[in-house]
Design a protein around this motif. Structure first.
Motif, PDB file in Angstrom:
ATOM      1  N   HIS A   8       0.831  -1.204   0.000  1.00 15.44           N
ATOM      2  CA  HIS A   8       0.000   0.000   0.000  1.00 15.44           C
ATOM      3  C   HIS A   8       0.865   1.253   0.000  1.00 15.44           C
ATOM      4  O   HIS A   8       1.931   1.282   0.623  1.00 15.44           O
ATOM      5  CB  HIS A   8      -0.912   0.015   1.234  1.00 15.44           C
ATOM      6  N   PRO A  12      -2.950   1.309   5.260  1.00 12.32           N
ATOM      7  CA  PRO A  12      -4.310   0.938   4.848  1.00 12.32           C
ATOM      8  C   PRO A  12      -5.302   1.130   5.986  1.00 12.32           C
ATOM      9  O   PRO A  12      -4.995   0.856   7.144  1.00 12.32           O
ATOM     10  CB  PRO A  12      -4.182  -0.533   4.453  1.00 12.32           C
ATOM     11  N   SER A  17      -9.391  -1.067   1.429  1.00 12.14           N
ATOM     12  CA  SER A  17      -8.150  -0.305   1.338  1.00 12.14           C
ATOM     13  C   SER A  17      -7.658  -0.263  -0.105  1.00 12.14           C
ATOM     14  O   SER A  17      -6.478  -0.111  -0.351  1.00 12.14           O
ATOM     15  CB  SER A  17      -7.097  -0.912   2.264  1.00 12.14           C
ATOM     16  N   THR A  20      -5.391   2.699  -1.634  1.00 12.63           N
ATOM     17  CA  THR A  20      -3.944   2.779  -1.401  1.00 12.63           C
ATOM     18  C   THR A  20      -3.188   1.570  -1.953  1.00 12.63           C
ATOM     19  O   THR A  20      -1.966   1.531  -1.882  1.00 12.63           O
ATOM     20  CB  THR A  20      -3.647   2.904   0.102  1.00 12.63           C
TER      21      THR A  20
END
Length: 109
Positions: A8, A12, A17, A20
């Motif tokens: 990410h 996250p 998520s 990202t």
């Protein structure tokens, strides 16, 4: 039991998520879990912190430190699938270490 990996661009959040997410690795979950299962959970190494049943996050400094551990595991690994899983992990750790503000998320079963 398996461990999936997601890189990410930022920490996250809970729930989705995807905003990202830079890269994911979902092909070696079981092999990666087996490769990491021999590590001492109470030792000084970073990879011993990985929870095979929950989520674990590494920032870029932790990722860099964990790369040395992966190199040792690869050298001692005789199983081809586990070796491939460790090399995949090393690539994600390297990318995380080179990307300021990024996190590598280990997603356990």
């Amino acid at each position: 039991m398996g461990i999936e990996l997601e890189l990410h661009s930022a920490r996250p959040g809970r729930g989705s998520s995807r905003a990202t997410l830079l890269r994911g690795s979902y092909a070696y979950g079981e092999a990666l879990a087996h490769a990491l299962s021999s590590l001492d959970r109470h030792g000084s190494g970073k990879l011993g912190w990985v929870d095979p049943y929950g989520d674990t996050l590494f920032n870029e400094q932790e990722a860099e430190a964990a790369r040395r551990e992966v190199a040792a595991l690869v050298d001692d690994c005789a199983d081809g699938r586990q070796r491939a899983a460790l090399l995949d992990l090393d690539g994600l750790l390297a990318q995380c270490a080179a990307t300021p503000g990024s996190y590598l998320q280990f997603i356990g079963d």
